[in-house]
Scaffold this motif. Structure first.
Motif, mmCIF file in Angstrom:
data_model
loop_
_atom_site.group_PDB
_atom_site.id
_atom_site.type_symbol
_atom_site.label_atom_id
_atom_site.label_comp_id
_atom_site.label_asym_id
_atom_site.label_seq_id
_atom_site.Cartn_x
_atom_site.Cartn_y
_atom_site.Cartn_z
ATOM 1 N N PRO A 155 1.078 -1.106 -0.173
ATOM 2 C CA PRO A 155 0.316 0.371 -0.670
ATOM 3 C C PRO A 155 0.770 0.693 0.275
ATOM 4 O O PRO A 155 1.763 1.221 0.717
ATOM 5 C CB PRO A 155 -1.175 -0.111 1.079
ATOM 6 N N GLU A 156 0.281 2.267 -0.992
ATOM 7 C CA GLU A 156 1.326 3.276 -0.753
ATOM 8 C C GLU A 156 0.120 4.337 0.540
ATOM 9 O O GLU A 156 -0.646 5.496 0.474
ATOM 10 C CB GLU A 156 0.676 3.801 -2.746
ATOM 11 N N LEU A 157 0.814 4.408 1.663
ATOM 12 C CA LEU A 157 0.715 5.144 2.651
ATOM 13 C C LEU A 157 0.723 6.445 2.209
ATOM 14 O O LEU A 157 -0.833 7.316 3.492
ATOM 15 C CB LEU A 157 1.701 4.859 3.848
ATOM 16 N N SER A 158 1.909 6.942 2.254
ATOM 17 C CA SER A 158 1.522 9.134 1.496
ATOM 18 C C SER A 158 0.729 8.799 0.299
ATOM 19 O O SER A 158 0.273 10.390 0.192
ATOM 20 C CB SER A 158 2.916 9.250 1.349
ATOM 21 N N SER A 159 -0.530 8.450 0.128
ATOM 22 C CA SER A 159 -1.293 8.761 -1.331
ATOM 23 C C SER A 159 -2.101 9.707 -0.905
ATOM 24 O O SER A 159 -2.687 9.290 0.146
ATOM 25 C CB SER A 159 -1.404 7.805 -2.102
ATOM 26 N N GLU A 160 -3.003 10.725 -1.547
ATOM 27 C CA GLU A 160 -3.642 11.488 -0.873
ATOM 28 C C GLU A 160 -4.709 11.019 -1.638
ATOM 29 O O GLU A 160 -6.476 11.165 -0.402
ATOM 30 C CB GLU A 160 -4.067 12.449 -1.994
ATOM 31 N N LYS A 161 -4.681 9.919 -1.476
ATOM 32 C CA LYS A 161 -6.063 9.249 -1.905
ATOM 33 C C LYS A 161 -6.625 8.392 -0.571
ATOM 34 O O LYS A 161 -7.675 8.728 -0.085
ATOM 35 C CB LYS A 161 -6.177 7.909 -2.525
ATOM 36 N N ILE A 162 -5.872 7.833 0.329
ATOM 37 C CA ILE A 162 -5.773 7.416 1.809
ATOM 38 C C ILE A 162 -5.811 8.486 2.989
ATOM 39 O O ILE A 162 -5.604 8.310 3.705
ATOM 40 C CB ILE A 162 -5.187 6.135 1.668
ATOM 41 N N GLY A 163 -5.706 9.668 2.286
ATOM 42 C CA GLY A 163 -5.287 11.140 3.246
ATOM 43 C C GLY A 163 -4.429 11.604 3.453
ATOM 44 O O GLY A 163 -4.121 12.174 4.457
ATOM 45 N N GLY A 166 -1.085 9.394 5.361
ATOM 46 C CA GLY A 166 -2.909 9.077 4.650
ATOM 47 C C GLY A 166 -2.471 7.904 5.935
ATOM 48 O O GLY A 166 -3.809 8.314 7.210
ATOM 49 N N ILE A 167 -2.129 6.833 6.175
ATOM 50 C CA ILE A 167 -2.026 5.795 7.387
ATOM 51 C C ILE A 167 -0.830 5.185 8.016
ATOM 52 O O ILE A 167 0.373 5.843 7.447
ATOM 53 C CB ILE A 167 -2.823 4.991 6.812
ATOM 54 N N PRO A 168 -0.731 5.677 9.477
ATOM 55 C CA PRO A 168 0.402 5.608 9.965
ATOM 56 C C PRO A 168 0.930 3.785 9.485
ATOM 57 O O PRO A 168 0.428 3.023 9.599
ATOM 58 C CB PRO A 168 -0.103 5.567 11.798
#
Length: 418
Positions: free
Chosen positions: A35-43, A100-102
């Motif tokens: 998962p892409e933790l930095s994406s704007e799609k997940i906050g 977006g997610i820790p």
């Protein structure tokens, strides 16, 4: 803490997740399928940048690939990315990014696509783990007082070095992706991304910054009697393996809540809220069907009560089916084992949703009767069966499903003592 991945990987600009051949997939670092933790799609958010261009820095977090701007050579146009001011006198520009997610970072891709001749010579990444209370609050229009407060806040934090200053390659097609493998297995919430421009050409920038890793969600505060999406990426659900790279690309887009403001063009089917009837595989034995599968680890062991499936926009002249299976696996086992995909068939999978036909642009809800182990499960296997010719098979695969939700209750499984 960070190991640069070989620069001999040859892929097209901004296209690390859309490779065209199996050989290209084998060259791509395995962490890009996380998962892409930095994406704007997940906050993912940009809280502050030293060049007063938070809106431009936000381009770093876009999920779409960089695109070429035909007017980029004019004085008032910028490339698709975070392009710092050419008048800046600072030797280093940096921005603060809230993930977006820790989560635990496994790898970073610094994409310099189209930045040729004025790309930063070096970059570095520092990280911090902050509670929600300690994270700064920002508004869309940051005042001077807020900028000063954010600058002081960033300077006061103890940042851990994740990637020391490393050289960057220019944004040519064969060198734009700069991969860094991370060995640190701590969880982080914020990072400070720094770029060091050429002293003779202080302007320049980076197209995308992609931070890949495993989410470190905490569901301890979620009541056991609260219906929770156990598969949701924000709740810790993650795809651990798949039958092929194309399938893991699809699987990684199915289990998150889209936090971005952009909307898609997927149409809806008014008045129809159902899937095709459940099918018997025996009736399809004379039909050429290709099966693609992906295994998810739930964010928490639980009892599934409801499944929601949302399909995408695809050509319904081809047959498309899905099936869901579940099993209970001891969480003490190493789920990051690279050989997990080879062992997937050895686990005691139980049918959660039988083979079910799919219609385009449809949302359906299924009430579930718990399987064995008292209904407690830890893993889900999603299988997609497609009957389509090879030229359209992979396109059909990527468009068949749009979202998958597994709603259930948290539960702690009991395992027999060996």
């Amino acid at each position: 803490m960070a190991e640069p991945v070989s620069s001999e990987v040859i892929i097209s600009p901004g296209n690390s997740r859309k490779l065209k051949s199996n050989s290209e997939h084998s060259q791509c670092p395995t962490f890009v399928y996380l998962p892409e933790l930095s994406s704007e799609k997940i906050g993912g958010k940009v809280l502050y940048s030293t060049d007063n261009q938070e809106d431009a820095a936000l381009n770093l977090l876009k999920s779409c690939d960089p695109v070429w701007n035909d007017n980029a050579l004019s004085l008032d146009k910028h490339l698709d990315g975070w392009e710092t001011s050419s008048l800046s006198s600072q030797s280093c520009q940096w921005c603060i990014i809230q993930l977006g997610i820790p989560g635990v970072v496994y790898g970073i891709d610094v994409d310099t696509a189209y930045f040729i001749g004025h790309h930063p010579l070096r970059m570095s990444v520092q990280v911090a783990k902050l509670s929600t209370e300690n994270s700064p609050k920002t508004s869309k229009k940051t005042s001077k007082e807020e900028r000063k407060r954010l600058s002081e806040w960033a300077a006061s934090k103890d940042w851990d070095e994740l990637v020391p200053a490393q050289p960057l390659q220019p944004g040519y097609q064969t060198s734009c992706h700069n991969y860094f493998k991370i060995s640190n297995r701590n969880s982080w919430t914020h990072l400070r991304f720094s770029i060091f421009p050429d002293v003779f050409s202080p302007g320049g920038g980076v197209a995308r910054l992609r931070v890949y890793g495993q989410p470190a969600a905490d569901l301890s505060c979620t009541p056991n009697d609260s219906l929770t999406d156990l598969l949701l990426l924000q709740n810790g659900g993650v795809c651990v393996c798949s039958s092929c790279p194309k399938m893991i690309q699809l699987a990684s887009t199915l289990n998150y809540d889209d936090q971005s403001t952009t909307s898609d063009n997927t149409c809806t089917r008014p008045g129809e809220n159902h899937l095709l009837p459940i099918f018997d595989l025996e009736k399809l034995k004379d039909t050429a069907v290709d099966v693609f599968w992906a295994v998810y680890r739930l964010g928490h062991p639980g009892i599934v009560k409801k499944i929601k499936i949302q399909t995408g926009k695809f050509d319904c002249q081809y047959l498309s089916f899905c099936r869901l299976e579940a099993c209970l696996i001891n969480r003490k086992q190493n789920f990051e084992d690279n050989g997990f995909e080879d062992k997937a068939d050895l686990y005691p999978w139980q049918t959660l949703l039988p083979l079910t036909g799919l219609l385009p642009c449809t949302q359906s809800v299924f009430e579930i009767t718990p399987p064995r182990h008292g209904g407690v499960i830890t893993h889900i296997r999603l299988s997609l069966s497609l009957s389509a010719p090879n030229p359209v098979k992979h396109k059909l695969l990527s468009a068949t499903l749009k979202r998958l939700h597994i709603h259930g209750y948290k539960c702690i499984p009991s395992f027999p003592k060996l």
